[in-house]
Design a protein around this motif. Structure first.
Motif, PDB file in Angstrom:
ATOM      1  N   LEU A   3       3.671   0.379   2.756  1.00 56.60           N
ATOM      2  CA  LEU A   3       3.445  -0.438   3.944  1.00 56.60           C
ATOM      3  C   LEU A   3       2.732  -1.712   3.477  1.00 56.60           C
ATOM      4  O   LEU A   3       2.165  -1.744   2.388  1.00 56.60           O
ATOM      5  CB  LEU A   3       2.542   0.275   4.956  1.00 56.60           C
ATOM      6  CG  LEU A   3       3.116   1.456   5.742  1.00 56.60           C
ATOM      7  CD1 LEU A   3       2.004   2.088   6.587  1.00 56.60           C
ATOM      8  CD2 LEU A   3       4.260   1.004   6.652  1.00 56.60           C
ATOM      9  N   GLU A  54      -6.128   7.698   6.830  1.00 57.46           N
ATOM     10  CA  GLU A  54      -6.726   7.626   5.489  1.00 57.46           C
ATOM     11  C   GLU A  54      -7.929   6.685   5.499  1.00 57.46           C
ATOM     12  O   GLU A  54      -8.972   6.966   4.912  1.00 57.46           O
ATOM     13  CB  GLU A  54      -5.693   7.153   4.466  1.00 57.46           C
ATOM     14  CG  GLU A  54      -6.250   7.192   3.040  1.00 57.46           C
ATOM     15  CD  GLU A  54      -5.315   6.629   2.001  1.00 57.46           C
ATOM     16  OE1 GLU A  54      -4.311   5.964   2.378  1.00 57.46           O
ATOM     17  OE2 GLU A  54      -5.585   6.830   0.807  1.00 57.46           O
ATOM     18  N   ASP A  55      -7.795   5.558   6.201  1.00 58.39           N
ATOM     19  CA  ASP A  55      -8.926   4.621   6.297  1.00 58.39           C
ATOM     20  C   ASP A  55     -10.083   5.247   7.067  1.00 58.39           C
ATOM     21  O   ASP A  55     -11.247   5.023   6.765  1.00 58.39           O
ATOM     22  CB  ASP A  55      -8.478   3.327   6.993  1.00 58.39           C
ATOM     23  CG  ASP A  55      -7.570   2.487   6.099  1.00 58.39           C
ATOM     24  OD1 ASP A  55      -7.528   2.756   4.879  1.00 58.39           O
ATOM     25  OD2 ASP A  55      -6.897   1.578   6.616  1.00 58.39           O
ATOM     26  N   VAL A  95      -0.630   7.840   9.199  1.00 55.62           N
ATOM     27  CA  VAL A  95      -1.176   8.404   7.955  1.00 55.62           C
ATOM     28  C   VAL A  95      -2.092   7.381   7.257  1.00 55.62           C
ATOM     29  O   VAL A  95      -3.166   7.723   6.758  1.00 55.62           O
ATOM     30  CB  VAL A  95      -0.028   8.870   7.027  1.00 55.62           C
ATOM     31  CG1 VAL A  95      -0.564   9.218   5.643  1.00 55.62           C
ATOM     32  CG2 VAL A  95       0.682  10.074   7.638  1.00 55.62           C
ATOM     33  N   ALA A  96      -1.665   6.104   7.266  1.00 54.36           N
ATOM     34  CA  ALA A  96      -2.492   5.063   6.631  1.00 54.36           C
ATOM     35  C   ALA A  96      -3.811   4.871   7.388  1.00 54.36           C
ATOM     36  O   ALA A  96      -4.882   4.768   6.789  1.00 54.36           O
ATOM     37  CB  ALA A  96      -1.708   3.748   6.566  1.00 54.36           C
ATOM     38  N   ARG A  97      -3.729   4.839   8.714  1.00 57.23           N
ATOM     39  CA  ARG A  97      -4.943   4.633   9.515  1.00 57.23           C
ATOM     40  C   ARG A  97      -5.914   5.809   9.368  1.00 57.23           C
ATOM     41  O   ARG A  97      -7.123   5.627   9.266  1.00 57.23           O
ATOM     42  CB  ARG A  97      -4.559   4.477  10.996  1.00 57.23           C
ATOM     43  CG  ARG A  97      -3.681   3.256  11.274  1.00 57.23           C
ATOM     44  CD  ARG A  97      -4.490   2.130  11.908  1.00 57.23           C
ATOM     45  NE  ARG A  97      -3.705   0.909  11.972  1.00 57.23           N
ATOM     46  CZ  ARG A  97      -2.912   0.579  12.989  1.00 57.23           C
ATOM     47  NH1 ARG A  97      -2.813   1.375  14.047  1.00 57.23           N
ATOM     48  NH2 ARG A  97      -2.235  -0.547  12.973  1.00 57.23           N
ATOM     49  N   VAL A 144      -0.484  -2.874   8.217  1.00 57.41           N
ATOM     50  CA  VAL A 144      -1.061  -1.669   8.811  1.00 57.41           C
ATOM     51  C   VAL A 144      -2.575  -1.791   8.899  1.00 57.41           C
ATOM     52  O   VAL A 144      -3.211  -1.163   9.743  1.00 57.41           O
ATOM     53  CB  VAL A 144      -0.648  -0.413   8.002  1.00 57.41           C
ATOM     54  CG1 VAL A 144      -1.228  -0.440   6.600  1.00 57.41           C
ATOM     55  CG2 VAL A 144      -1.051   0.861   8.722  1.00 57.41           C
ATOM     56  N   ARG A 204       0.874  -1.169   0.000  1.00 50.33           N
ATOM     57  CA  ARG A 204       0.000   0.000   0.000  1.00 50.33           C
ATOM     58  C   ARG A 204       0.912   1.219   0.000  1.00 50.33           C
ATOM     59  O   ARG A 204       1.823   1.309   0.820  1.00 50.33           O
ATOM     60  CB  ARG A 204      -0.839  -0.034   1.263  1.00 50.33           C
ATOM     61  CG  ARG A 204      -1.582   1.240   1.523  1.00 50.33           C
ATOM     62  CD  ARG A 204      -2.459   1.088   2.740  1.00 50.33           C
ATOM     63  NE  ARG A 204      -3.098   2.345   3.049  1.00 50.33           N
ATOM     64  CZ  ARG A 204      -4.145   2.448   3.863  1.00 50.33           C
ATOM     65  NH1 ARG A 204      -4.647   1.374   4.431  1.00 50.33           N
ATOM     66  NH2 ARG A 204      -4.674   3.620   4.103  1.00 50.33           N
ATOM     67  N   LYS A 205       0.682   2.127  -0.905  1.00 49.33           N
ATOM     68  CA  LYS A 205       1.537   3.314  -1.018  1.00 49.33           C
ATOM     69  C   LYS A 205       1.485   4.127   0.262  1.00 49.33           C
ATOM     70  O   LYS A 205       0.427   4.248   0.879  1.00 49.33           O
ATOM     71  CB  LYS A 205       1.072   4.183  -2.188  1.00 49.33           C
ATOM     72  CG  LYS A 205       1.701   3.793  -3.481  1.00 49.33           C
ATOM     73  CD  LYS A 205       1.472   4.869  -4.529  1.00 49.33           C
ATOM     74  CE  LYS A 205       2.145   4.477  -5.822  1.00 49.33           C
ATOM     75  NZ  LYS A 205       1.803   5.373  -6.901  1.00 49.33           N
ATOM     76  N   ASN A 206       2.623   4.683   0.623  1.00 49.90           N
ATOM     77  CA  ASN A 206       2.668   5.495   1.825  1.00 49.90           C
ATOM     78  C   ASN A 206       3.609   6.671   1.593  1.00 49.90           C
ATOM     79  O   ASN A 206       4.713   6.495   1.098  1.00 49.90           O
ATOM     80  CB  ASN A 206       3.150   4.631   2.998  1.00 49.90           C
ATOM     81  CG  ASN A 206       3.086   5.371   4.309  1.00 49.90           C
ATOM     82  OD1 ASN A 206       4.006   6.096   4.653  1.00 49.90           O
ATOM     83  ND2 ASN A 206       1.985   5.216   5.011  1.00 49.90           N
ATOM     84  N   PRO A 207       3.145   7.895   1.962  1.00 47.48           N
ATOM     85  CA  PRO A 207       3.966   9.074   1.650  1.00 47.48           C
ATOM     86  C   PRO A 207       5.221   9.167   2.514  1.00 47.48           C
ATOM     87  O   PRO A 207       6.130   9.923   2.192  1.00 47.48           O
ATOM     88  CB  PRO A 207       3.006  10.243   1.941  1.00 47.48           C
ATOM     89  CG  PRO A 207       2.020   9.702   2.916  1.00 47.48           C
ATOM     90  CD  PRO A 207       1.863   8.252   2.592  1.00 47.48           C
ATOM     91  N   ILE A 208       5.283   8.424   3.579  1.00 46.67           N
ATOM     92  CA  ILE A 208       6.434   8.567   4.487  1.00 46.67           C
ATOM     93  C   ILE A 208       7.478   7.487   4.243  1.00 46.67           C
ATOM     94  O   ILE A 208       8.667   7.759   4.110  1.00 46.67           O
ATOM     95  CB  ILE A 208       5.949   8.568   5.951  1.00 46.67           C
ATOM     96  CG1 ILE A 208       5.087   9.816   6.142  1.00 46.67           C
ATOM     97  CG2 ILE A 208       7.123   8.559   6.925  1.00 46.67           C
ATOM     98  CD1 ILE A 208       4.189   9.771   7.321  1.00 46.67           C
TER      99      ILE A 208
END
Lengths: 446, 81
Positions: free
Chosen positions: A389, B49-50, B45-47, A425, A381-385
C-alpha cells in the motif's frame, strides 16, 4: 572542436566559491608543469576532489589533454569510486584530498598544481571523454560517457552576468549549467558539498545572481529559507524531478516577473525539452518538434529521447544505452490527458497495490497542493493482502496550523483527487525529509 | 476498548471512508459477507498494525488468512498473547 580551455580563455567567465572567486582567464594562464603534463597526456584520470571549485578548475585543464576523466561526485562512497577507477582503467588521480588508502596504488596529482605551473607548451587536441556517475546511482556505480560536444550540443546563446545552481557541478545537471555559464562568459556561484541552502542563497544574493537553477526539492527547501528574502531573479529553472503545479505556482507567486522554466533532462539522454508556460507536464507540440538528430517520442508509456546531447555509451556492464534506432528509454512514465502529457513517475519506483501500479510522485503532487505542505514523500508499505500500500510522510511549512486538522484536509484532498487504491493508508508528519546528493528527494532509503 | 471492539471499529471506519456499508460484523460472519473488499482489508490490517503494533498475517511464513470475523479477531488475540 577546440578544448574547453581555449573556448573560455578570452571571456570573462569566473567561478565563485565560498572563500574565493577565480577569474578563469587568469587561472588559465597557468598550466600543469611539464612532468605532470607528460603523466596526464592521453591518460585516464580520476578527478576526486572534495571542493567543487578544485574539481572545476581541474576539468578546465584536463579537457583536450587526457583521454578520459571520471568525475567523482560528492557522496559517492569509496567502493563506487574504486569500481569506477577500475572500469575506466584510470592510471592517475587528480585530487585536493588526502590520498585514500584504497587509491594509494595510483599516482596522485594535486588539483592546484595547474595553478602554479608554467604556461602550456603542448596542444590540447584530444577529444576527451567525460565520464559521469548517473544521478540514480546507489549501490554499484553506473557510468556514462559524454564529450564536450555532447554536453554542449543543445546550448542556446544566453546572457552573461551571474548564475547560481544548487546542483554540484560534478553531476550532469550542474555540469551542464557550469559549462553553459562559462561559455557565456558568466560568473557561476558554485555550491560546495555540505553547504547549507541558507548559506548558499546568501552567496547567490550577494553575488547579484539573476538566474538560479535546481531540483523541485531544492526549490521547496529554498522557498522556506529566510535567506531568500531580498533575492530577485529573472530566470528560475527546475529539473531533475517532476515539477508539479504546486511548486510552479509557489515560484510564480514568489518571483512574479521571472521566467520560470522546467526542463526535462537526464545524465543519459541529455536535455530533452524545456517548458515555460507555467503549467506542469508538457504540450504534445514538444513531440512534434523533431529534427533528423533530435526526436522525442512516447512508447509503452515512457518517454524516449534521441539527441545529439545524449551520452555516447555506458562504461562497463553489458546494458546498451539506447535501442537500435538510437532512442534512450528514460524510464519516466507519462500519460496524455487534455492536450498535455503529464509525468507519472519513474518506472522503477512504482508501487504495486494488488496488481495496480501506482507512482509515488502522483500522490505527492496531490499532497503538495495543500498550501501548508512544504514537501512530501510517498513510499511503499508491505501488506499481506495486496502486497503493498502507499503511505505518506509530510513536512509542513513553518508556522503551520495544528497537524490533526491538516491531516484531515490531506485525507479529504486525496479522496477528492485519487482513486481508492492510490490514497495513502497513513500520513505521518515529520520534521524534514532527506535529499540525495543530487538534490532529489531521497527514495533509496524510503 | 476491547481488542474485538478496536477491530470492529476499524471495519466501520474504513467502510465509511471507502463508501461502503458494513453489512455484518458478528463473529460468525464470513469476511466475504461483511460488505468490505480486499482493499478495505488491506487498509484495516495496516491501520491495526499502527494501532496495536502487530500484523498477524505478515508474521508467519505461511499465513492462513481467516475466513470469518471471529477468526480475524482471534488472529490478533493470538498475535498479542
Amino acid at each position: 572542436m577546440s578544448c574547453l580551455r581555449e573556448r573560455i580563455r578570452s571571456n570573462d567567465a569566473a567561478l565563485a566559491g565560498p572563500r574565493r572567486t577565480v577569474a578563469l582567464a587568469q587561472a588559465l594562464s597557468r598550466d600543469w608543469p611539464a612532468d605532470v603534463w607528460r603523466k596526464l597526456r592521453d591518460a585516464s584520470v580520476l578527478v576526486h576532489c572534495s571542493s567543487a571549485l578544485s574539481a572545476a578548475l581541474s576539468l578546465l585543464q584536463l579537457d583536450g589533454l587526457v583521454r578520459r576523466m571520471v568525475l567523482c561526485p560528492p557522496g559517492a562512497d569509496i567502493a563506487q569510486i574504486l569500481q569506477a577507477a577500475e572500469v575506466a582503467q584510470t592510471s592517475v588521480v587528480v585530487s585536493d584530498l588526502y590520498t585514500h588508502p584504497a587509491l594509494a596504488h595510483l599516482p596522485h596529482i594535486a588539483a592546484d598544481r595547474a595553478l602554479s605551473g608554467e604556461p602550456a607548451s603542448g596542444k590540447r587536441d584530444r577529444r576527451s571523454e567525460w565520464v559521469l556517475f548517473t544521478s540514480g546511482s546507489t549501490g554499484t556505480a553506473k557510468l556514462v560517457v559524454h564529450t564536450l560536444e555532447t554536453l554542449t550540443a543543445r546550448f542556446a546563446a544566453t546572457s552573461a552576468g551571474s548564475w547560481g545552481t544548487f546542483y554540484d557541478i560534478r553531476r550532469y545537471g550542474g555540469l551542464v549549467i557550469f559549462l553553459r555559464a562559462l561559455l557565456s562568459g558568466a560568473t557561476l556561484v558554485a555550491a560546495e558539498p555540505g553547504e547549507a541552502i541558507d548559506d548558499y542563497l546568501t552567496r547567490v544574493r550577494t553575488a547579484g545572481c539573476r538566474r538560479l537553477t535546481g531540483t523541485p526539492s531544492h526549490w521547496r527547501r529554498a522557498l522556506i529559507s529566510p535567506a531568500l528574502s531580498g533575492l530577485e531573479l529573472d530566470y528560475v529553472r527546475l529539473s531533475g524531478e517532476i515539477a508539479d503545479q504546486a511548486i510552479l505556482d509557489k515560484l510564480r507567486a514568489r518571483f512574479p516577473e521571472a521566467k520560470i522554466v522546467h526542463a526535462f533532462a537526464s545524465t543519459e539522454a541529455g536535455l530533452a525539452f524545456e517548458v515555460d508556460d507555467g503549467r506542469e507536464g508538457f504540450p504534445d507540440s514538444v513531440l512534434g518538434a523533431s529534427t533528423a538528430q533530435f526526436q522525442i517520442k512516447v512508447e509503452d508509456g515512457t518517454l524516449r529521447v534521441r539527441s545529439p546531447g545524449a551520452a555516447l555509451r555506458m562504461l562497463g556492464g553489458d546494458a546498451p544505452l539506447c535501442d537500435a534506432q538510437g532512442f534512450i528509454d528514460t524510464r519516466d512514465a507519462v500519460h496524455f490527458r487534455e492536450g498535455r502529457y503529464r509525468f507519472e513517475g519513474r518506472r522503477d519506483g512504482v508501487i504495486n497495490v494488488g496488481g495496480n501500479k501506482i507512482h509515488p510522485e502522483e500522490i505527492e503532487a496531490v499532497l503538495n497542493r495543500h498550501p501548508l505542505v512544504q514537501l512530501s514523500r510517498v513510499r511503499s508499505r508491505k501488506n499481506p493482502i495486496l502486497g503493498a500500500l502507499a503511505e505518506a510522510e509530510v513536512v509542513l511549512g513553518p508556522g503551520s496550523a495544528s497537524a490533526p486538522r491538516i491531516h484531515d484536509d490531506l485525507i479529504a484532498l486525496c479522496a477528492a483527487h485519487l482513486p481508492p487504491h492510490k490514497r495513502p493508508v497513513a500520513i505521518r508528519f515529520i520534521e524534514s525529509l532527506p535529499l540525495s546528493q543530487s538534490g532529489k528527494l531521497d527514495r533509496a532509503h524510503a | 476498548m476491547s481488542l474485538r471492539a478496536s477491530v470492529v471499529a476499524q471495519f466501520a471506519e474504513v467502510a465509511e471512508q471507502q463508501g461502503r456499508t458494513l453489512k455484518r460484523s458478528d463473529d460468525d460472519a464470513p469476511l466475504t459477507e461483511t460488505g468490505l473488499d480486499s482493499l478495505c482489508f488491506a487498509i484495516i490490517v495496516a491501520r491495526l498494525e499502527d494501532q496495536l503494533g502487530v500484523d498477524p498475517f505478515s508474521q508467519s511464513e505461511d499465513p492462513q488468512f481467516p475466513l470469518t470475523v471471529g477468526e480475524f479477531v482471534a488472529a490478533y488475540e493470538r498475535a498479542r498473547s
